[in-house]
Design a protein around this motif. Structure first.
Motif: not given
Ligand SMILES: Nc1ncnc2c1ncn2[C@@H]1O[C@H](COP(=O)(O)OP(=O)(O)OP(=O)(O)O)[C@@H](O)[C@H]1O
Length: 262
Positions: A216-218, A245-248, A255-260
């Motif tokens: 759960n990323m949140q 979570f802002t500027t990896p 790509d992972y945290i933005t759900g790609r």
């Protein structure tokens, strides 16, 4: 007065240092050259897609993988400067110091009281007054005391899932660990119980070092201080959670945290 260099201060805060860790399940090379430092009194989240090695990595931190026949490990892990893969390490003491909470709450089929007293009894505590004190303190620390203080002799299996998970955390705290490993501890819980466990982690980090695997990323963003992103057995990137979570730094993390993918 001793003046500390920045380097010394960092070293003082390091609880766990992982150095060139590799793990194989038979021919399956599951962890590749992992280097990672984990700070004390902080929460480190491990994220990444299914099968990337998060749970495997977590289990290396208290040598739970030793229980699997096909496993081979190389590299070193230092907890408080001691190499836990050294042949002189007492694995029972290590697992007392570095305890684990699992995905599904797993209370023993016995009373609430006996669940908590189980570990201390195994480690030699017999006096009722001492056990009473440990049971109350552990349940207080796990934010469960008020809900169960009038039913300590009732079966732990009668508790709700969320209460059972906090009971498992209390059971762990009863043997006075330093490090808490949590493998998706809220994945089987409803949102309210999840919130209670998340709030609990914020209180516990004052005393313990916590490493949590989460899908759960949140949740990772809400509760952790640092986040490590794993992919195919490789630690792609670790940094302060805000940064991840802002500027990896790595495109794969983004790509992972933005759900790609995943
Ligand atoms: N007990 C085991 N025996 C053999 N291989 C295993 C074992 N446990 C895990 N593996 C393998 O190790 C790799 C990493 O699995 P692991 O469970 O650590 O990933 P994960 O990131 O925690 O996955 P998930 O998020 O689905 O729990 C996978 O290829 C998996 O098949």
């Amino acid at each position: 007065m001793t003046l500390m260099t920045a380097e010394n201060q960092t070293a003082e805060r390091t609880k766990i240092k992982v150095n060139q860790l590799n793990l194989y399940y038979g021919d399956n090379h599951a962890l590749h050259n992992i280097d990672l430092e984990i700070e004390q009194n902080a929460i480190a989240a491990l994220i990444g897609p299914s099968g990337c090695g998060k749970s495997t990595f977590l289990r290396t931190l208290n040598r739970m993988n030793d229980l699997i026949d096909s496993v081979r490990v190389s590299g070193n892990i230092y907890v408080d400067g001691q190499n836990i893969y050294d042949s002189s390490t007492d694995v029972v003491s290590l697992r007392k110091k570095v305890g684990m909470v699992f995905q599904r709450p797993n209370p023993f089929p016995m009373s609430i009281y006996d669940n908590i007293a189980y570990g201390p009894r195994i480690h030699g505590t017999r006096k009722k007054a001492v056990l009473d004190e440990i049971v109350e303190r552990s349940l207080q620390q796990a934010a469960l005391w008020d809900e169960v203080k009038d039913r300590l002799n009732k079966s732990a299996l009668g508790l709700s899932g969320g209460q059972q998970q906090r009971l498992c955390i209390a059971r762990l705290l009863a043997v006075e660990p330093d490090v808490l490993l949590m493998d998706e501890p809220t994945s089987a819980l409803d949102p309210i119980s999840t919130l209670k466990v998340e709030e609990l982690t914020q209180v516990l980090k004052d005393k313990y070092t916590i490493i949590i695997v989460t899908h759960n990323m949140q949740q990772a963003a809400r509760i952790s201080d640092t986040t490590a992103f794993f992919l195919n057995g490789v630690l792609v990137e670790t940094d302060k959670t805000d940064k991840i979570f802002t500027t990896p730094s790595d495109q794969r993390t983004e790509d992972y945290i933005t759900g790609r993918f995943g």
